[in-house]
Design a protein around this motif. Structure first.
Motif, PDB file in Angstrom:
ATOM      1  N   LEU A 231       0.842  -1.194   0.000  1.00 35.60           N
ATOM      2  CA  LEU A 231       0.000   0.000   0.000  1.00 35.60           C
ATOM      3  C   LEU A 231       0.882   1.250   0.000  1.00 35.60           C
ATOM      4  O   LEU A 231       2.034   1.214   0.436  1.00 35.60           O
ATOM      5  CB  LEU A 231      -0.892   0.002   1.250  1.00 35.60           C
ATOM      6  CG  LEU A 231      -1.907  -1.144   1.353  1.00 35.60           C
ATOM      7  CD1 LEU A 231      -2.528  -1.183   2.742  1.00 35.60           C
ATOM      8  CD2 LEU A 231      -2.989  -1.001   0.284  1.00 35.60           C
ATOM      9  N   ALA A 232       0.326   2.346  -0.489  1.00 34.26           N
ATOM     10  CA  ALA A 232       1.066   3.610  -0.502  1.00 34.26           C
ATOM     11  C   ALA A 232       1.421   4.030   0.925  1.00 34.26           C
ATOM     12  O   ALA A 232       0.707   3.705   1.884  1.00 34.26           O
ATOM     13  CB  ALA A 232       0.224   4.698  -1.169  1.00 34.26           C
ATOM     14  N   GLU A 233       2.516   4.749   1.065  1.00 34.25           N
ATOM     15  CA  GLU A 233       2.976   5.150   2.393  1.00 34.25           C
ATOM     16  C   GLU A 233       1.928   5.987   3.129  1.00 34.25           C
ATOM     17  O   GLU A 233       1.825   5.934   4.350  1.00 34.25           O
ATOM     18  CB  GLU A 233       4.285   5.927   2.295  1.00 34.25           C
ATOM     19  CG  GLU A 233       5.482   5.055   1.971  1.00 34.25           C
ATOM     20  CD  GLU A 233       6.796   5.777   2.176  1.00 34.25           C
ATOM     21  OE1 GLU A 233       6.799   6.828   2.868  1.00 34.25           O
ATOM     22  OE2 GLU A 233       7.813   5.309   1.660  1.00 34.25           O
ATOM     23  N   ASP A 234       1.156   6.782   2.391  1.00 36.69           N
ATOM     24  CA  ASP A 234       0.151   7.640   3.026  1.00 36.69           C
ATOM     25  C   ASP A 234      -1.245   7.009   3.013  1.00 36.69           C
ATOM     26  O   ASP A 234      -2.241   7.697   3.227  1.00 36.69           O
ATOM     27  CB  ASP A 234       0.113   9.011   2.357  1.00 36.69           C
ATOM     28  CG  ASP A 234      -0.261   8.929   0.871  1.00 36.69           C
ATOM     29  OD1 ASP A 234      -0.296   7.803   0.323  1.00 36.69           O
ATOM     30  OD2 ASP A 234      -0.521   9.989   0.271  1.00 36.69           O
ATOM     31  N   ALA A 252       5.825  -3.368   4.055  1.00 40.37           N
ATOM     32  CA  ALA A 252       5.410  -3.870   2.743  1.00 40.37           C
ATOM     33  C   ALA A 252       4.126  -4.674   2.812  1.00 40.37           C
ATOM     34  O   ALA A 252       3.557  -5.036   1.778  1.00 40.37           O
ATOM     35  CB  ALA A 252       6.522  -4.721   2.140  1.00 40.37           C
ATOM     36  N   GLY A 253       3.640  -4.929   4.029  1.00 40.62           N
ATOM     37  CA  GLY A 253       2.416  -5.704   4.205  1.00 40.62           C
ATOM     38  C   GLY A 253       1.327  -4.882   4.861  1.00 40.62           C
ATOM     39  O   GLY A 253       1.229  -3.673   4.658  1.00 40.62           O
ATOM     40  N   CYS A 288      -9.067  -5.771  -3.027  1.00 40.94           N
ATOM     41  CA  CYS A 288      -8.029  -6.251  -3.944  1.00 40.94           C
ATOM     42  C   CYS A 288      -6.661  -6.113  -3.279  1.00 40.94           C
ATOM     43  O   CYS A 288      -5.657  -5.813  -3.947  1.00 40.94           O
ATOM     44  CB  CYS A 288      -8.060  -5.446  -5.246  1.00 40.94           C
ATOM     45  SG  CYS A 288      -9.656  -5.459  -6.079  1.00 40.94           S
ATOM     46  N   LEU A 289      -6.597  -6.333  -1.969  1.00 41.95           N
ATOM     47  CA  LEU A 289      -5.332  -6.215  -1.260  1.00 41.95           C
ATOM     48  C   LEU A 289      -4.303  -7.223  -1.763  1.00 41.95           C
ATOM     49  O   LEU A 289      -3.106  -6.962  -1.740  1.00 41.95           O
ATOM     50  CB  LEU A 289      -5.547  -6.431   0.247  1.00 41.95           C
ATOM     51  CG  LEU A 289      -6.150  -5.272   1.041  1.00 41.95           C
ATOM     52  CD1 LEU A 289      -6.484  -5.719   2.459  1.00 41.95           C
ATOM     53  CD2 LEU A 289      -5.191  -4.089   1.079  1.00 41.95           C
ATOM     54  N   GLY A 290      -4.762  -8.377  -2.177  1.00 49.14           N
ATOM     55  CA  GLY A 290      -3.832  -9.404  -2.647  1.00 49.14           C
ATOM     56  C   GLY A 290      -3.015 -10.002  -1.520  1.00 49.14           C
ATOM     57  O   GLY A 290      -1.782 -10.023  -1.579  1.00 49.14           O
TER      58      GLY A 290
END
Length: 370
Positions: A231-234, A252-253, A288-290
């Motif tokens: 996911l994006a940092e923000d 990263a998770g 859609c997190l995957g």
């Protein structure tokens, strides 16, 4: 070892530690303060398993006020800190119908589905009937729970407070206006005792002759999961209306939770694998997190009063005994304000005007008796 103190705090989670450091700050010294923790280290149970998000729009009105006060204090510049213990981090509550409308409180901004997807594109997989819109809270902050716990411990100990580890409280007796308490191998004489023992608060208070407040430990699980795409940092934290689940970026998770509230006996809680599996399956349906796997999972106990409001105040029947418990899932986000209220009561006999009378009254343990 025999110890003599003005205040004995029982419990080394965020509630007890924040009070110990507040008393040290207020008195200019921690001398006269002893904290007894049953485990080998502070914050071993629920305080060591926090989601690390402080949400001013979350909880009943007294909790929201205490959260605002705590967040303001944690965001204030601290010249002695190596790095901040809190920083802004947006939250979006998503859902539909009455469940979503029930979450709307002052400080949140209503979003339609398109706006929600602009902030959280992974929710495009969710049916519109389940996520028709959201509520944005830009006042929320993320906190470094371990750093905050460590700060409170350093402040308290640097000022002279004694922190006893592996020191479960097993007996107490009243003697000449003070309490004689057995804490592990220690015999502590204390003029005032604070029960900040989390899931064990009712049982510990019973050693002092106090009737239980009916505080109920509730199991809540969280897990770190791997994602196909970070996911994006923000990216905001995403919370399902009605406490159905939540997730937020974690490196990263992601950190995910089914946000369950299952009654439990006081214990060192462990995750139920079926709960984690069901959550992953549910998030795969709605997002859609995957999710590609689970790194680890853990469980804490949120201890809650019948009305969902924390308890902070003297026992109405037992002299020299003050409750600081029942913070439910609001422990970190109310901790600084709760510690201030408890210190006011111990040192001044009443909560100061910095807190509204309605909130101060709502914390009184007498409300839960009869």
């Amino acid at each position: 070892m025999d110890l003599d103190c003005d205040v004995l705090v029982i419990g080394g989670g965020i509630a007890g530690l924040s009070l110990a450091s507040e008393l040290a700050r207020r008195r200019g010294t921690g001398a006269g303060v002893v904290l007894a923790e049953a485990e080998p280290r502070p914050a071993h149970h629920t305080s060591g398993r926090s989601a690390e998000q402080l949400i001013p729009s979350y909880g009943p009105a007294p909790v929201r006020e205490l959260t605002e006060l705590t967040v303001a204090a944690l965001l204030a510049p601290d010249p002695d800190a190596e790095r901040p213990v809190a920083w802004p981090s947006t939250v979006v509550v998503v859902g539909a119908g009455e469940a979503l409308r029930a979450e709307a409180v002052p400080g949140t901004t209503a979003l339609d589905r398109e706006a929600v997807l602009g902030l959280c594109p992974e929710l495009a997989c969710a049916p519109a009937a389940e996520i028709e819109g959201g509520l944005l809270d830009t006042t929320s902050v993320r906190t470094d729970a371990a750093a905050l716990v460590g700060r409170h411990r350093r402040v308290a100990e640097a000022a002279g407070a004694r922190i006893l580890l592996r020191a479960p409280v097993t007996a107490a007796a009243r003697d000449d206006g003070a309490w004689i308490v057995r804490a592990g191998t220690h015999r502590v004489r204390a003029r005032q005792v604070v029960v900040a023992a989390g899931a064990w608060a009712d049982a510990v208070a019973g050693l002092f002759g106090a009737a239980p407040l009916g505080l109920v430990p509730l199991r809540r699980t969280a897990a770190l999961v791997r994602l196909a795409r970070p996911l994006a940092e923000d990216h905001p934290m995403v919370v399902a209306a009605g406490d159905a689940w939540y997730y937020r970026r974690a490196g990263a998770g992601a950190l995910v939770s089914p946000a369950e509230a299952v009654p439990s006996e006081p214990c060192d809680a462990r995750p139920v694998a079926a709960d984690v599996d069901a959550l992953v399956a549910r998030l795969d349906e709605l997002t859609c997190l995957g999710i590609t796997g689970v790194e680890r999972a853990w469980t804490g106990l949120r201890t809650e009063a019948a009305d969902g409001v924390p308890v902070c105040g003297p026992d109405p029947e037992v002299p020299g005994l003050l409750w600081l418990a029942g913070q439910s899932g609001y422990g970190f986000q109310t901790s600084t304000a709760m510690a201030r209220a408890a210190a006011d009561l111990l040192l001044e006999g009443a909560v100061g005007p910095w807190c509204t009378p309605a909130t101060a009254a709502a914390l009184d343990p007498a409300r839960l008796r009869g």
